[in-house]
Write a protein that holds these residues in place. Structure first.
Motif, mmCIF file in Angstrom:
data_model
loop_
_atom_site.group_PDB
_atom_site.id
_atom_site.type_symbol
_atom_site.label_atom_id
_atom_site.label_comp_id
_atom_site.label_asym_id
_atom_site.label_seq_id
_atom_site.Cartn_x
_atom_site.Cartn_y
_atom_site.Cartn_z
ATOM 1 N N LEU A 129 0.776 -1.267 -0.060
ATOM 2 C CA LEU A 129 0.096 0.106 -0.095
ATOM 3 C C LEU A 129 0.788 1.023 -0.047
ATOM 4 O O LEU A 129 0.622 2.309 -0.833
ATOM 5 N N LYS A 130 1.857 1.202 0.735
ATOM 6 C CA LYS A 130 2.843 2.410 0.918
ATOM 7 C C LYS A 130 3.445 2.683 -0.296
ATOM 8 O O LYS A 130 3.473 3.725 -1.107
ATOM 9 N N GLU A 131 3.866 1.558 -1.056
ATOM 10 C CA GLU A 131 4.573 1.501 -2.257
ATOM 11 C C GLU A 131 3.509 2.349 -3.335
ATOM 12 O O GLU A 131 4.021 2.967 -4.409
ATOM 13 N N ALA A 132 2.195 1.684 -3.524
ATOM 14 C CA ALA A 132 1.368 2.091 -4.319
ATOM 15 C C ALA A 132 0.944 3.404 -4.269
ATOM 16 O O ALA A 132 0.796 4.233 -5.067
ATOM 17 N N GLU A 133 1.225 3.858 -2.851
ATOM 18 C CA GLU A 133 0.724 5.388 -2.277
ATOM 19 C C GLU A 133 1.724 6.299 -3.086
ATOM 20 O O GLU A 133 1.465 7.144 -3.895
ATOM 21 N N LYS A 134 3.080 5.717 -3.022
ATOM 22 C CA LYS A 134 4.016 6.553 -3.502
ATOM 23 C C LYS A 134 4.093 6.636 -5.231
ATOM 24 O O LYS A 134 4.159 7.833 -5.707
ATOM 25 N N GLN A 135 3.706 5.435 -5.755
ATOM 26 C CA GLN A 135 3.603 5.275 -7.250
ATOM 27 C C GLN A 135 2.424 6.402 -7.695
ATOM 28 O O GLN A 135 2.559 7.068 -8.700
ATOM 29 N N SER A 136 1.632 6.146 -6.963
ATOM 30 C CA SER A 136 0.334 7.245 -7.194
ATOM 31 C C SER A 136 0.673 8.720 -7.021
ATOM 32 O O SER A 136 0.053 9.507 -7.826
ATOM 33 N N LEU A 137 1.308 8.995 -6.151
ATOM 34 C CA LEU A 137 1.650 10.330 -6.032
ATOM 35 C C LEU A 137 2.522 10.786 -6.927
ATOM 36 O O LEU A 137 2.390 11.854 -7.589
ATOM 37 N N LYS A 138 3.642 10.121 -7.583
ATOM 38 C CA LYS A 138 4.359 10.370 -8.518
ATOM 39 C C LYS A 138 3.583 10.526 -9.926
ATOM 40 O O LYS A 138 3.877 11.495 -10.681
ATOM 41 N N GLU A 139 2.660 9.447 -10.246
ATOM 42 C CA GLU A 139 1.908 9.661 -11.412
ATOM 43 C C GLU A 139 0.961 10.846 -11.261
ATOM 44 O O GLU A 139 0.634 11.384 -12.319
ATOM 45 N N SER A 140 0.487 11.222 -10.225
ATOM 46 C CA SER A 140 -0.571 12.318 -9.984
ATOM 47 C C SER A 140 0.208 13.637 -10.172
ATOM 48 O O SER A 140 -0.055 14.578 -10.925
ATOM 49 N N GLU A 141 1.701 13.677 -9.898
ATOM 50 C CA GLU A 141 2.396 14.774 -10.171
ATOM 51 C C GLU A 141 2.640 14.701 -11.604
ATOM 52 O O GLU A 141 2.697 15.990 -12.066
ATOM 53 N N ARG A 142 2.906 13.826 -12.321
ATOM 54 C CA ARG A 142 3.205 13.711 -13.632
ATOM 55 C C ARG A 142 1.955 14.230 -14.480
ATOM 56 O O ARG A 142 2.037 14.955 -15.332
ATOM 57 N N LEU A 143 0.939 13.759 -13.935
ATOM 58 C CA LEU A 143 -0.360 14.145 -14.836
ATOM 59 C C LEU A 143 -0.591 15.529 -14.534
ATOM 60 O O LEU A 143 -1.295 16.017 -15.620
#
Length: 187
Positions: A129-143
């Motif tokens: 979950l923590k890893e997915a959260e980090k990935q999600s935040l990175k993807e959100s930033e990129r988007l």
């Protein structure tokens, strides 16, 4: 006869309540500890709609009420049974029989075999979950960056030249140049 039945019933209820209070106390202590660890404010910040906030408020209120009851009502040790009081009203033989049975009751201790099995799974899921959260935040930033670029492009599109566009997208310029060089006009 009804008084005798009521008194007998009182002994039975008192007996059950007295033996189970330790278990209920453990449950209420566990609920209290869990309640302290819940980040209500953090969860509330994640809610976006008014309906979700109302439902969340109802959930928190219900949790607090149950937790309060567990802490007050069920965590107290019951009053000990006054066997002499019942002996006077019912009779020694019957009360002694109930007392003997009451004291012979042993409630087995609960052995938790499930939590150890799922603790490791839960911990691994928490890491995922923590890893997915980090990935999600990175993807959100990129988007968000991409969205800002698209908004900027949308504003400039009516006045932008092909050279200005190709400056931002050199790979497209290369592709078009290769197509023209190879006499491939897309049809």
């Amino acid at each position: 006869m009804n008084e005798r039945r009521a008194a007998t019933r009182g002994i039975e209820l008192g007996g059950r309540r007295g033996k189970m209070s330790g278990t209920v106390k453990k449950v209420s202590d566990a609920a209290f500890k869990v309640g302290k660890n819940i980040d209500w404010e953090g969860m509330a910040k994640l809610l976006v709609s008014d309906e979700a906030r109302r439902e969340f408020s109802n959930l928190r209120r219900a949790f607090d009420e149950v937790n309060s009851q567990l802490q007050t009502k069920f965590s107290q040790e019951p009053e000990p049974i006054d066997w002499d009081y019942y002996r006077k009203g019912i009779g020694t033989r019957l009360v002694d029989m109930y007392k003997e049975h009451y004291e012979s009751i042993e409630i087995p201790k609960f052995v938790d075999n499930v939590t150890p099995q799922y603790k490791a799974k839960f911990d691994s899921l928490l890491i995922e979950l923590k890893e997915a959260e980090k990935q999600s935040l990175k993807e959100s930033e990129r988007l968000e960056k991409e969205l800002a670029e698209v908004q900027e492009l949308k504003k400039k599109l009516s006045t932008m030249t092909a050279d200005e566009y190709f400056e931002k997208h050199p790979e497209l310029k290369k592709k078009f140049d290769d197509e023209i060089r190879n006499d491939n006009w897309g049809y």
